[in-house]
Design an enzyme around this catalytic site. Structure first.
Site, PDB file in Angstrom:
ATOM      1  N   LYS A  42      23.652  18.979  30.197  1.00  0.00           N
ATOM      2  CA  LYS A  42      23.582  19.383  28.792  1.00  0.00           C
ATOM      3  C   LYS A  42      22.647  18.447  28.026  1.00  0.00           C
ATOM      4  O   LYS A  42      22.269  17.384  28.519  1.00  0.00           O
ATOM      5  CB  LYS A  42      24.980  19.382  28.174  1.00  0.00           C
ATOM      6  CG  LYS A  42      25.701  18.047  28.223  1.00  0.00           C
ATOM      7  CD  LYS A  42      27.116  18.183  27.700  1.00  0.00           C
ATOM      8  CE  LYS A  42      27.849  16.837  27.776  1.00  0.00           C
ATOM      9  NZ  LYS A  42      29.212  16.938  27.235  1.00  0.00           N
ATOM     10  N   ARG A 141      39.890  19.595  21.462  1.00  0.00           N
ATOM     11  CA  ARG A 141      38.514  20.003  21.171  1.00  0.00           C
ATOM     12  C   ARG A 141      38.328  21.485  21.457  1.00  0.00           C
ATOM     13  O   ARG A 141      38.130  22.285  20.552  1.00  0.00           O
ATOM     14  CB  ARG A 141      37.534  19.136  21.985  1.00  0.00           C
ATOM     15  CG  ARG A 141      36.076  19.422  21.699  1.00  0.00           C
ATOM     16  CD  ARG A 141      35.157  18.440  22.422  1.00  0.00           C
ATOM     17  NE  ARG A 141      35.246  18.518  23.877  1.00  0.00           N
ATOM     18  CZ  ARG A 141      34.499  17.775  24.696  1.00  0.00           C
ATOM     19  NH1 ARG A 141      33.636  16.892  24.203  1.00  0.00           N
ATOM     20  NH2 ARG A 141      34.630  17.890  26.011  1.00  0.00           N
ATOM     21  N   TYR A 262      11.305  -1.273   5.470  1.00  0.00           N
ATOM     22  CA  TYR A 262      11.986  -0.620   4.358  1.00  0.00           C
ATOM     23  C   TYR A 262      13.168  -1.454   3.878  1.00  0.00           C
ATOM     24  O   TYR A 262      13.944  -1.979   4.679  1.00  0.00           O
ATOM     25  CB  TYR A 262      12.482   0.758   4.775  1.00  0.00           C
ATOM     26  CG  TYR A 262      11.402   1.804   4.848  1.00  0.00           C
ATOM     27  CD1 TYR A 262      10.742   2.228   3.698  1.00  0.00           C
ATOM     28  CD2 TYR A 262      11.039   2.374   6.059  1.00  0.00           C
ATOM     29  CE1 TYR A 262       9.751   3.197   3.760  1.00  0.00           C
ATOM     30  CE2 TYR A 262      10.052   3.345   6.134  1.00  0.00           C
ATOM     31  CZ  TYR A 262       9.407   3.749   4.974  1.00  0.00           C
ATOM     32  OH  TYR A 262       8.427   4.701   5.037  1.00  0.00           O
ATOM     33  N   MET A 310      10.558   5.758  10.635  1.00  0.00           N
ATOM     34  CA  MET A 310      10.566   7.066  11.278  1.00  0.00           C
ATOM     35  C   MET A 310       9.694   7.093  12.529  1.00  0.00           C
ATOM     36  O   MET A 310      10.064   7.693  13.544  1.00  0.00           O
ATOM     37  CB  MET A 310      10.100   8.156  10.311  1.00  0.00           C
ATOM     38  CG  MET A 310      10.131   9.551  10.929  1.00  0.00           C
ATOM     39  SD  MET A 310       9.596  10.863   9.826  1.00  0.00           S
ATOM     40  CE  MET A 310      10.993  10.962   8.710  1.00  0.00           C
TER      41      MET A 310
END
Length: 368
Positions: A42, A141, A262, A310
């Site tokens: 997955k 779940r 930042y 980023m």
């Protein structure tokens, strides 16, 4: 003219050793025998590239593959032979079930309604698809409750069905071998066998495979263990199966009192040599990456400075003399996946699953 591979490598290079993946799979399969060993791929094979990894595992005799979403199942179904079972752990909504049948994709059935819809669909077909039911034994779940599973046994008999092909559950604390819930969940699975004695059963994930052998049941579902992610108490050694290297974009010497990044969360208290590195949180580098993690230049650790941006982040390169264009290691021998995860107060699974699409992915063939 630059080639596409060179353009992609400008961000970073994710190198996956398919031979190590296959070796880990074979090691795990031997460890759990005679139980069957599947593969959980997955989240794009935990961020590494499921469409390259799945065929390599198929060639190593893996025949059951688990993903989470329907889109992931379609991607694997398109590249695997028909004798490979592709299972959707999240299941699907009823309206998608006919499509799953047509594509030979098997949803894990997570509610009584899903079971009823799937049975009715199979009864209208000349070729029935397998029936896999998830038992919620302690995760809260997905899956049917033990009480619902017991009621389903009567429904199966009424409709002329012998039993589900598999009943699957998932350990909530497999990474904690002494946790009491492990025993409780295993006990619930044993009780399920009273309702469906002829079904096959699956409980163990990567960590669960290294609990008591009884937890292995009929089928084990390794995920991150395929890529060498292991707990210290694992009895069988596994091979790290990937590295991630980045590129230094700029090197700058700065004086005392220079703010970095930042929020100016770091201001230099001594002259520093700062190197800016070629990937950021858009590529899966955690924004909260903290020292001592950073990157490694020829085995020397360069700790992160300030917040990850980023598309880049800064490291303290004062101990060395790097130049723009130098390759540095983010995950590998000198800085492991586990060290990166610990520095971000998270788990290796999350670091892997977030690895971005901008990296060049190199698949070293299993034959090498």
């Amino acid at each position: 003219m630059m080639k596409l591979a060179e353009i992609q490598a400008a961000c970073g290079v994710l190198c996956v050793d398919l031979a190590a993946v296959v070796d880990n799979y074979q090691t795990l399969a031997r460890h759990v025998a005679p139980a069957q060993c599947g593969a959980v791929l997955k989240a794009n094979g935990y961020g590494l590239g499921a469409e390259a990894i799945a065929p390599a595992l198929y060639a190593a005799n893996c025949r059951i593959f688990f993903v989470a979403q329907l889109s992931e199942g379609v991607a694997l179904r398109n590249i695997l032979s028909a004798d490979a079972m592709v299972v959707l752990l999240n299941g699907v909504m009823p309206q998608a079930m006919p499509f799953c049948c047509a594509q030979q994709i098997t949803p894990l059935l997570n509610s009584v309604d899903q079971v009823m819809t799937w049975l009715a669909l199979q009864e209208a077909r000349s070729q029935r698809r397998p029936v896999l039911i998830q038992l919620d034994s302690g995760m809260s779940r997905l899956g049917v409750t033990p009480e619902q599973l017991a009621r389903l046994a009567a429904i199966f008999r009424q409709r002329g069905w012998a039993a589900p092909d598999y009943i699957i559950s998932h350990l909530a604390n497999a990474d904690r071998p002494d946790h009491a819930l492990n025993v409780y969940q295993h006990t619930l699975l044993q009780q399920a066998k009273k309702a469906f004695p002829t079904s096959r059963y699956s409980l163990a994930n990567s960590c669960g495979m290294f609990l008591h052998p009884a937890w292995r049941e009929d089928l084990c579902r390794p995920g991150v263990a395929l890529f060498g992610v292991a707990q210290p108490w694992f009895s069988t050694p596994l091979k790290p199966a990937f590295t991630l290297t980045l590129t230094i974009l700029r090197v700058q010497d700065v004086p005392v009192g220079t703010p970095i990044g930042y929020g100016s969360t770091v201001t230099t208290t001594r002259p520093l040599r700062i190197a800016t590195v070629s990937a950021g949180y858009a590529d899966g580098i955690p924004r909260n990456l903290r020292p001592p993690a950073g990157v490694c230049w020829r085995g020397v650790r360069l700790p992160v400075l300030g917040r990850v941006c980023m598309d880049s982040f800064m490291v303290d390169a004062s101990a060395i003399m790097p130049t723009s264009g130098d390759v540095v290691e983010f995950i590998g021998v000198s800085q492991t996946l586990e060290e990166v995860a610990a520095a971000c107060d998270t788990i290796p699974y999350e670091i892997m699953a977030r690895l971005g699409a901008r990296f060049r992915r190199i698949m070293q063939p299993a034959e090498a």
